[in-house]
Design a protein around this motif. Structure first.
Motif, PDB file in Angstrom:
ATOM      1  N   LYS A  35       0.849  -0.986   0.025  1.00 38.97           N
ATOM      2  CA  LYS A  35      -0.037  -0.027   0.042  1.00 38.97           C
ATOM      3  C   LYS A  35       0.822   1.362  -0.180  1.00 38.97           C
ATOM      4  CE  LYS A  35      -1.145   0.620   4.899  1.00 38.97           C
ATOM      5  NZ  LYS A  35      -2.054   1.820   5.105  1.00 38.97           N
ATOM      6  N   GLU A 169       1.646   1.286  -4.296  1.00 32.45           N
ATOM      7  CA  GLU A 169       0.832   2.505  -3.202  1.00 32.45           C
ATOM      8  C   GLU A 169      -0.625   1.565  -4.203  1.00 32.45           C
ATOM      9  OE1 GLU A 169       2.550   5.555  -5.636  1.00 32.45           O
ATOM     10  OE2 GLU A 169       2.967   6.035  -2.975  1.00 32.45           O
ATOM     11  N   THR A 171      -3.831  -0.645  -2.125  1.00 29.98           N
ATOM     12  CA  THR A 171      -4.024  -1.307  -1.009  1.00 29.98           C
ATOM     13  C   THR A 171      -4.928  -2.050  -1.145  1.00 29.98           C
ATOM     14  OG1 THR A 171      -3.614   1.289  -0.016  1.00 29.98           O
ATOM     15  CG2 THR A 171      -5.693  -0.382   1.125  1.00 29.98           C
ATOM     16  N   THR A 173      -8.507  -3.494  -0.353  1.00 34.21           N
ATOM     17  CA  THR A 173      -9.893  -2.916   0.043  1.00 34.21           C
ATOM     18  C   THR A 173     -10.726  -4.507   0.314  1.00 34.21           C
ATOM     19  OG1 THR A 173     -10.301  -2.262  -1.717  1.00 34.21           O
ATOM     20  CG2 THR A 173      -9.166  -0.937   0.019  1.00 34.21           C
ATOM     21  N   SER A 193      -8.496  -4.317  -5.085  1.00 35.94           N
ATOM     22  CA  SER A 193      -7.636  -2.679  -4.533  1.00 35.94           C
ATOM     23  C   SER A 193      -7.270  -2.022  -5.230  1.00 35.94           C
ATOM     24  CB  SER A 193      -6.382  -3.841  -4.967  1.00 35.94           C
ATOM     25  OG  SER A 193      -5.570  -3.328  -5.746  1.00 35.94           O
ATOM     26  N   THR A 194      -6.902  -0.535  -4.503  1.00 37.78           N
ATOM     27  CA  THR A 194      -7.050   0.082  -5.762  1.00 37.78           C
ATOM     28  C   THR A 194      -5.780   0.365  -6.772  1.00 37.78           C
ATOM     29  OG1 THR A 194      -4.588   1.219  -3.850  1.00 37.78           O
ATOM     30  CG2 THR A 194      -6.968   1.568  -3.527  1.00 37.78           C
TER      31      THR A 194
END
Ligand SMILES: Cc1cc2nc3c(=O)[nH]c(=O)nc-3n(C[C@H](O)[C@H](O)[C@H](O)COP(=O)(O)OP(=O)(O)OC[C@H]3O[C@@H](n4cnc5c(N)ncnc54)[C@H](O)[C@@H]3O)c2cc1C
Length: 397
Positions: A35, A169, A171, A173, A193-194
Motif C-alpha cells: 500500500k 501504492e 491498498t 480493500t 485493491s486501489t
C-alpha cells in the motif's frame, strides 16, 4: 488474463518480498501488493540485528539458515543487504545463568557458532562495557546487523527479476471467495485493491501490524496487535570510534548496535514497551523524550563512555505482536487458500529468509522437517498451547 495469478501476496515488507521471491523461483506466477512503497514500512525501519540467540530450536534453526543468506546475499538473493559482522553478546542477569547455559547448549546442538564467555573474557572482548554485574555472557562471533531498507528493496528487485508483478501504492480493500470448498468461507478467489482486482486461488496476508485489519476484510479475527516501538541514535564520543558488537542487555532491558557514522542505535527489550497499541495508520512517528532518557541511561549503564555521546535522533515504528510474541504462519481457515504470515513481534527481520522458504513450502505443499511451521499454527492460542522457549529472559523468542 494479465490480472490472474497463482498467488497474490499482500504486503511488501521483508516477509512478503522474501516469500514472493521463493514462490517465483518455483515457477509460480506471483503478484505482490504494497500500500505504500517497498521498504518504507516497519521492515525498512527495523534495527535489523542478525543474531541466532533464541530459546527454541525452530527459531534458532531459522536464524542460522537466515544468517547464511545474509552472509552470501549477492549469490543467494541478489544485490546487497549491507550485512556487517560485529559479533553479538547476550548479557543475562545472574538468576538466568542456567537458562543462558541451556540456550547456548541448544543453539550449539543445532549448529550455531556460539559460546559462553566468562566475565574476564568478555572484558577482553569489549573493555568499554561494564561487567561488574555479570557472571556469564553468550557470544556469537558471526552475528551483526544488516541495512534493513537495502535488504527489503534488494529482495523486491530479485523478486521482480524472477517474474513477480509488484504493485506499489496499491491498498488491498477486499478479499473475495467462491463458495464450495471445505472451508467455511469457501475458496479464496482474489483481492480487490486501489490498483484494481486481481484473481488467484491463493492469497497470503503478510501485512505485519495491519494483519488483523486485512484479516477482517475476510471476516476473520487475527490475534495480532499493532504496537508502537522506538529507537534512538547517539554519536559516540572521541576515543569510541571503533565499531562495537551488538549487545542484548537483559539487565538494563536495552539492545544496542553500531550504525554507520560512529553512531550507536539503542532500543528497549522491555516487553511493556509494546503495550502501546496504536492505529498503524495514525501514530506518532517521532521519538519521545522519555524514551531517549530511558534508552540512553540503559546504554550508559553498560557503556559508560556514552555519557559523553550526542543524541542524533530517533523514530517510532510498529511491531506486529501476538499473545506469545511468535508469528502465525498458517492457512486460515484450513482449505480456503488464504494464508496468514504475520505477527513477528519485534524479532522477525533476521528470520525473513527462512520465512520465505517456509511460506513457499506451506503454500506448495512441500515440507522440510527442520522448518516445520506447525509451531506457528493459528489454532495454538485457542488450544492454549502457545510457543514457549525452554528458558526465556525477556524477548529472546
Ligand atoms: C524499530 C524496530 C526494530 C526492530 N528490530 C529488529 C531487529 O533488530 N531484528 C529483527 O530480527 N527484527 C527486528 N524488528 C522486527 C522486524 O523488523 C519485523 O518483524 C519484520 O520487519 C516484519 O516484517 P513484515 O514483512 O511481517 O511486516 P512489515 O514490514 O510491516 O510489512 C507489511 C507491509 O504490509 C503493507 N500493508 C498493510 N496493509 C496493506 C494493505 N491493505 N494492502 C497492501 N499492503 C498493505 C504495509 O504498508 C507494510 O509495508 C524490529 C522492528 C521495528 C519496528
Amino acid at each position: 488474463m494479465s490480472n490472474t495469478f497463482d498467488i497474490t501476496i499482500i504486503g511488501g515488507g521483508i516477509m512478503g518480498c522474501s516469500t514472493a521471491l521463493q514462490l517465483a523461483r518455483r515457477g509460480l506466477k506471483v503478484a505482490l501488493l504494497e500500500k505504500g512503497l517497498i521498504g518504507a514500512g516497519p521492515s525498512g525501519k527495523s534495527s535489523a540485528i542478525i543474531r541466532q540467540h533464541y530459546s527454541n530450536e525452530l527459531t534458532a534453526r531459522m536464524a542460522l539458515y537466515s544468517l547464511g543468506v545474509f552472509q552470501d546475499f549477492e549469490n543467494r538473493v541478489g544485490g546487497e543487504c549491507g550485512f556487517t559482522r560485529t559479533g553479538f553478546i547476550a548479557l543475562a542477569p545472574r538468576s538466568d545463568s542456567e537458562g543462558l547455559r541451556s540456550n547456548v547448549a541448544m543453539q550449539q546442538a543445532v549448529g550455531i557458532r556460539t559460546e559462553l564467555l566468562s566475565v574476564e573474557a568478555l572484558h577482553e572482548l569489549a573493555p568499554a562495557f561494564v561487567t561488574s554485574d555479570l557472571v556469564l555472557a553468550a557470544y556469537e562471533p558471526d552475528s551483526g546487523y544488516a541495512d534493513p531498507y537495502l535488504t527489503v528493496t534488494s529482495y523486491a528487485r530479485a523478486a521482480r527479476d524472477a517474474g513477480v508483478k509488484i504493485f506499489q501504492e496499491a491498498t488491498v480493500t477486499g478479499i473475495d471467495f467462491t463458495p464450495g470448498a471445505e472451508s467455511p468461507l469457501g475458496s479464496v478467489s482474489g483481492v480487490r485493491s486501489t490498483a484494481g482486482a486481481l484473481f488467484s486461488p491463493i492469497v497470503i496476508n503478510a501485512t505485519g501490524a495491519w494483519a488483523a485489519q486485512v484479516a477482517a476484510l475476510a471476516g476473520l479475527e487475527a490475534p495480532i496487535d499493532s504496537c508502537r516501538v522506538q529507537v534512538a541514535f547517539f554519536r559516540r564520543p572521541p576515543g569510541q570510534e571503533a565499531v562495537h558488537p551488538v549487545v542484548a542487555d537483559f539487565i538494563n532491558a536495552t539492545y544496542f548496535r553500531s550504525e554507520t557514522g560512529q553512531i550507536t542505535l539503542v532500543g528497549l527489550i522491555d516487553p511493556s514497551e509494546a503495550a502501546a497499541i496504536v492505529d498503524p495508520d495514525k501514530f506518532k512517528e517521532s521519538v519521545d523524550d522519555d524514551f531517549v532518557m530511558e534508552a540512553g541511561s540503559g546504554l550508559v549503564n553498560r557503556y559508560p563512555a556514552m555519557e559523553q555521546s550526542q543524541l542524533t535522533g530517533g523514530y517510532a515504528s510498529l511491531y506486529a505482536i501476538t499473545p506469545d510474541w511468535h508469528p502465525i504462519m498458517d492457512e486460515v481457515p484450513r482449505g480456503s487458500g488464504l494464508y496468514l504470515c504475520s505477527g513477528f513481534s519485534g524479532h522477525g527481520f533476521k528470520l525473513g529468509p527462512a520465512v520465505g522458504l517456509m511460506m513457499a513450502d506451506l503454500v506448495t505443499g512441500e515440507s522440510q522437517p527442520e522448518f516445520d511451521p506447525v509451531l506457528f499454527r493459528f489454532g495454538r492460542f485457542a488450544e492454549n498451547d502457545p510457543v514457549r522457549g525452554q528458558y526465556e529472559y525477556s524477548i529472546v523468542g
